[in-house]
Write an enzyme that holds these catalytic residues in place. Structure first.
Site, short mmCIF file in Angstrom:
data_model
loop_
_atom_site.label_atom_id
_atom_site.label_comp_id
_atom_site.label_asym_id
_atom_site.label_seq_id
_atom_site.Cartn_x
_atom_site.Cartn_y
_atom_site.Cartn_z
N LEU A 61 -14.78 -39.00 -4.95
CA LEU A 61 -15.71 -39.47 -3.92
C LEU A 61 -16.56 -40.64 -4.43
CD1 LEU A 61 -17.06 -36.15 -2.34
CD2 LEU A 61 -15.68 -37.90 -1.21
N GLY A 62 -16.98 -40.56 -5.68
CA GLY A 62 -17.83 -41.60 -6.23
C GLY A 62 -17.96 -41.45 -7.73
N ASP A 122 -34.85 -42.11 -6.31
CA ASP A 122 -33.68 -42.99 -6.28
C ASP A 122 -33.20 -43.18 -4.84
OD1 ASP A 122 -31.87 -44.68 -7.47
OD2 ASP A 122 -30.45 -43.11 -8.04
N THR A 162 -18.12 -37.62 -8.94
CA THR A 162 -18.16 -36.65 -7.85
C THR A 162 -16.79 -36.61 -7.18
OG1 THR A 162 -20.51 -37.05 -7.46
CG2 THR A 162 -19.28 -35.95 -5.71
N GLY A 165 -20.49 -42.57 -11.14
CA GLY A 165 -21.70 -43.15 -11.69
C GLY A 165 -21.48 -43.51 -13.14
N GLY A 166 -22.56 -43.83 -13.83
CA GLY A 166 -22.43 -44.19 -15.23
C GLY A 166 -22.04 -43.02 -16.11
#
Length: 305
Positions: free
Chosen positions: A21-22, A145, A29, A24-25
């Site tokens: 789905l995604g 955030d 996900t 990050g650093g």
């Protein structure tokens, strides 16, 4: 970041991976289905200790889990499960949540979507309603955030706030201030939480958050930056500054009253912003914020400030 799992992999003998789905650093996900819940679609956020190599990130991850366990809001993805998995070379921390069908505001803008003023106002109203809930806890839950990537829009126009990985809840456990699903009020509007980890996204951060201080007003500033991105399709850092304040009016064609409202959200000094999240929402919806009209037969204009 290379994916830890591939489609059709089974995690914890229960969750079947569908895809990514995604990323990050430090975390990825995944979309997955819960085989023990009639193939319920879910999202699994996985943090790899080997790849992060920082226990502080694990602390933030576990803080997110703690907060999600104790909040109940229809526009924040539900918490389902949390577990860790050990391999010969790694430890993985996994958070299982409700999967929200939709796309992030950032993805919509990048795909060419153009947001008009009225829709941006509706998005602002929905986010403010969620923030009122979070900020009403004692101590308040500060998201820290707010940005287009963390706001999901469904095809029906419903807005969800996701990714509480930067959430601030430093001094007291939420369990001690949570009673029957109702957040308690009572925190002074000027209360700041100090000494917190520097987290968030710089382009959307308030000046005080860049110095390591955050309050409810910091979330309001980030919301203002997010709304500017939807209206201008430009990162806040790309807009001109005037006396340390984002000067957006020359780049936008919006009503004067909405511009005035955004101005308050984007004040560099937090005391100059709205005195509460509820007041920001009330002002946005107030009849007193109706369109500025010229006096009949006169060149004089009425402007509410």
């Amino acid at each position: 970041m290379e994916a830890l799992y591939q489609p059709e992999d089974i995690v914890q003998n229960r969750y079947r991976i569908v895809g990514v789905l995604g990323e990050g650093g430090t975390a990825i996900t995944y979309e997955a289905i819960d085989l023990k819940q009639e193939n319920l679609p879910i999202a699994i956020k996985v943090l790899s200790l080997q790849r992060s190599q920082d226990w502080k990130l694990v602390e933030l991850f576990e803080r997110e889990v703690k907060v999600l366990k104790n909040i109940n809001h229809p526009k924040i993805p539900k918490y389902f499960d949390y577990f860790s998995l050990d391999t010969e070379t790694d430890r993985q921390f996994c958070l299982v949540q409700e999967l929200i069908p939709g796309r992030s505001l950032a993805a919509l803008v990048e795909s060419g979507w153009r947001f008009q003023e009225q829709e941006v106002k509706k998005i602002a109203e929905q986010i403010l309603s969620i923030l009122i809930y979070l900020h009403s806890f004692q101590p308040p839950v500060i998201h820290r955030d707010i940005k287009p990537h963390n706001i999901i829009r469904t095809d029906e126009g419903e807005i969800y706030l996701v990714d509480l990985g930067a959430v601030q809840d430093v001094y007291r456990n939420l369990d001690s201030s949570y009673n029957g699903g109702n957040p308690r009020n009572g925190l002074s509007r000027n209360t700041l939480t100090r000494g917190a980890t520097f987290v968030g996204t710089i382009d959307y951060m308030s000046p005080e958050q860049l110095r390591g201080h955050a309050s409810f007003a910091s979330d309001l500033y980030s919301l203002g930056c997010t709304l500017l991105y939807l209206l201008t399709r430009r990162s806040p850092s790309e807009l001109p500054l005037q006396r340390m304040k984002i000067n957006f009016r020359s780049n936008l064609n919006i009503s004067e009253q909405f511009a005035d409202w955004l101005d308050i959200l984007l004040e560099p000094v937090l005391e100059d912003r709205f005195s509460s999240t509820a007041k920001a929402l009330k002002q946005l919806n107030s009849e007193q914020s109706s369109a500025i009209r010229s006096l009949t037969g006169s060149s004089i204009q009425i402007k509410q400030k």
